[in-house]
Design a protein around this motif. Structure first.
Motif, PDB file in Angstrom:
ATOM      1  N   ALA A 113       1.005  -1.825   0.310  1.00 45.65           N
ATOM      2  CA  ALA A 113      -0.015  -0.002   0.114  1.00 45.65           C
ATOM      3  C   ALA A 113       0.650   1.287   0.148  1.00 45.65           C
ATOM      4  N   TRP A 114       2.025   1.470   1.115  1.00 44.85           N
ATOM      5  CA  TRP A 114       2.452   2.229   1.193  1.00 44.85           C
ATOM      6  C   TRP A 114       3.704   3.270  -0.243  1.00 44.85           C
ATOM      7  N   THR A 115       3.529   1.670  -1.024  1.00 46.78           N
ATOM      8  CA  THR A 115       4.510   1.670  -2.825  1.00 46.78           C
ATOM      9  C   THR A 115       3.610   2.248  -3.904  1.00 46.78           C
ATOM     10  N   ASP A 116       2.302   1.807  -3.066  1.00 49.68           N
ATOM     11  CA  ASP A 116       0.735   1.970  -4.532  1.00 49.68           C
ATOM     12  C   ASP A 116       1.050   3.584  -4.512  1.00 49.68           C
ATOM     13  N   ARG A 117       1.033   3.812  -3.105  1.00 48.03           N
ATOM     14  CA  ARG A 117       0.845   5.580  -3.486  1.00 48.03           C
ATOM     15  C   ARG A 117       1.798   6.631  -3.680  1.00 48.03           C
ATOM     16  N   PHE A 118       3.568   5.796  -3.231  1.00 46.08           N
ATOM     17  CA  PHE A 118       4.054   6.360  -3.999  1.00 46.08           C
ATOM     18  C   PHE A 118       4.234   6.911  -5.349  1.00 46.08           C
ATOM     19  N   MET A 119       4.698   5.192  -6.031  1.00 48.19           N
ATOM     20  CA  MET A 119       4.414   5.158  -7.498  1.00 48.19           C
ATOM     21  C   MET A 119       3.437   6.512  -8.037  1.00 48.19           C
TER      22      MET A 119
ATOM     23  N   VAL B 247      -0.147  -3.189 -15.506  1.00 47.04           N
ATOM     24  CA  VAL B 247      -0.396  -3.753 -14.873  1.00 47.04           C
ATOM     25  C   VAL B 247       0.297  -4.321 -13.611  1.00 47.04           C
ATOM     26  N   ASP B 248       1.263  -5.614 -15.237  1.00 45.18           N
ATOM     27  CA  ASP B 248       1.864  -6.215 -15.012  1.00 45.18           C
ATOM     28  C   ASP B 248       2.656  -6.202 -14.490  1.00 45.18           C
ATOM     29  N   GLU B 249       3.385  -4.663 -14.530  1.00 41.10           N
ATOM     30  CA  GLU B 249       4.014  -3.926 -13.664  1.00 41.10           C
ATOM     31  C   GLU B 249       4.227  -4.416 -11.962  1.00 41.10           C
ATOM     32  N   LYS B 250       2.699  -3.168 -12.169  1.00 44.45           N
ATOM     33  CA  LYS B 250       2.114  -3.392 -10.747  1.00 44.45           C
ATOM     34  C   LYS B 250       2.399  -4.644 -10.056  1.00 44.45           C
TER      35      LYS B 250
END
Length: 488
Positions: free
Chosen positions: A324-330, A339-342
């Motif tokens: 979740a932390w890197t989701d917000r950062f990215m 989508v595949d990279e995520k």
């Protein structure tokens, strides 16, 4: 739980930890009994092969009892269903195993082979070909949808038997059989998924001869043109004279030429773009079919990464918070991410702390080796390399001067850049949280006003410091932003 697979060439026992979307084998043994080597010419399972199979089954039953197996599947394929003495063999084998043996029809064998590819390859699209000792099963697969399906007596032992060991006769037999398979034409420009031990032996030989840096068969990819040239080479020369032939079991070496002939004709008729090795086949397809529908829909890579996270990280919950932390950062950076990279980034977050028990000087190297060679399904080799590199950078820093060039060969410049960015982000995250849960939700890192800002919320201002500032600065430089720690 366990599966005993009585094939035309081998008899194999695989014991798994449990029935999951990404089943982990804890024991795997095969015996090359050669049950199908004379079935087409004599109509019978060879007596010495039958005795060898019985001895193997006795050992396998004892192993299952020793390991506390609670659920056992026993399946048999082409040789047992085609031989006149197949029913007699099955009756005796059932007594030895203490379990009912499911003799698969050609259609069911083809279906399970295709489901094995569905279970192990991310979004498969192409023709599945399972080459056993007695038969070749072909199925068209798109995602989770199966189409067509046929069984042909083109297994290595069957061809050797039918052709009286003449490669020229074998070639005519293969050509005639594959010419009539109409749905092969649907494979044009797609992938051909090679399933089965003899094809794995053939492609392992290709891997060793080309000096490929990753010794993992699952999802090993060869351009069809290269595979065609290699198949012609293997067919033309004595297998024992080939470089790296010691990597192939001595019993399988005489079958390599027959496997090469089949592959050569499949490439000619189907015209695939890529040959993709699937180590998952009938057994994995059987387990996949036994899963509940909701379990089948789970991502096998994420499930495997979650399992390693639970087994080897200091805090499994921290890995979930890191996602979740890197989701917000990215999302704040504006960096393009597919989508595949995520999906790969999420798996890397779950694997970020699995090397913490190693000596600090070797955590990066050990994590890279474990992840590169892990028993993962649902990820190709470039994806494996990305996961390994991201965690490597998290431990050793954002420079790769000591990194083996072999791993870098597997990935594009874009994927190396993404791995470095994620590794840099994890270096900040682990320093402020000490790998403990509950910190990252209150200490987001985002890009705003042209700055990379680390926001240390109320009660966490003291988590900042010189080392945190240095790591934030390194990451900010990497993404072209100015660093700023905002405390309180």
């Amino acid at each position: 739980m366990a599966v005993i697979d009585i094939g035309s060439n081998s008899v194999r026992l695989v014991v798994y930890e449990g029935l999951t979307r990404s089943p982990t084998p804890i024991f795997n043994e095969k015996v090359l009994a050669g049950l199908g080597r004379e079935v087409l010419s004599t109509g019978l399972l060879a007596a010495d092969a039958v005795e060898r199979a019985y001895q193997s089954l006795q050992r396998f039953r004892m192993l299952c009892e020793t390991m506390g197996v609670k659920r056992l599947w026993v399946i048999a394929t082409a040789a047992c269903r085609d031989a006149k003495n197949g029913p007699e063999f099955i009756r005796q084998a059932e007594t030895i195993c203490g379990a009912k043996i499911d003799v698969l029809s050609g259609k069911r064998e083809a279906t399970y082979s295709a489901l094995g590819v569905v279970s192990g390859i991310y979004k498969p699209d192409g023709i599945v070909g399972d080459l056993g000792g007695g038969s070749l099963e072909l199925v068209d697969v798109r995602g989770t949808r199966l189409k067509g399906g046929t069984t042909l007596p083109l297994g290595g032992l069957a061809l050797q038997d039918l052709s009286a060991r003449s490669l020229k006769k074998a070639e005519k037999i293969v050509d005639q059989a594959l010419r009539d398979v109409r749905f092969l034409k649907a494979g044009t420009g797609r992938s051909f998924y090679a399933v089965g031990g003899t094809w794995r032996a053939l492609t392992r030989l290709h891997m060793r001869q080309t000096g490929y840096p990753l010794h993992v068969m699952q999802n090993y990819v060869i351009p069809a043109r290269d595979a065609l040239e290699f198949a012609r080479l293997v067919r033309r020369v004595n297998a024992d004279t080939l470089s790296q032939i010691e990597s192939v079991n001595e019993f399988r070496r005489p079958l390599l030429s027959y496997a090469a002939i089949v592959l050569e004709h499949i490439i000619r008729y189907a015209k695939p773009r890529l040959i993709v090795v699937s180590a998952a086949g009938v057994r994995e397809g059987l387990l996949y079919s036994a899963l509940a529908e909701r379990e089948r829909k789970r991502d096998p890579l994420i499930e495997a990464a979650m399992e390693l996270n639970v087994l080897r990280s200091r805090s499994p919950a921290h890995g979930l918070e890191l996602i979740a932390w890197t989701d917000r950062f990215m999302a704040s950076t504006g960096i393009d991410e597919t989508v595949d990279e995520k999906r790969l980034r999420h798996a890397a977050c779950l694997l970020g702390d699995i090397g913490w028990r190693a000596h600090p000087d070797y955590r990066g190297e050990q994590s890279l080796n474990v992840i590169s060679h892990a028993n993962f399904l649902g990820v190709d080799h470039p994806g494996r390399a990305y996961l390994a590199l991201a965690v490597y950078f998290r431990h050793v820093g954002l420079f790769d001067g000591e990194l083996s060039p072999g791993v870098r060969e597997l990935v594009t410049a874009r994927m190396i850049d993404r791995a470095r960015v994620l590794g840099g982000a994890m270096r900040v995250a682990y320093l402020i949280s000490a790998a403990m849960p509950g910190i990252l939700p209150s200490t987001p890192m985002v890009v705003r006003r042209g700055q990379l800002q680390l926001l240390l919320g109320p009660g966490h201002a003291e988590l900042g410091g010189e080392r945190v500032g240095n790591r934030l600065r390194q990451l900010a430089r990497l993404i072209g932003r100015e660093p700023l720690v905002v405390a309180g």
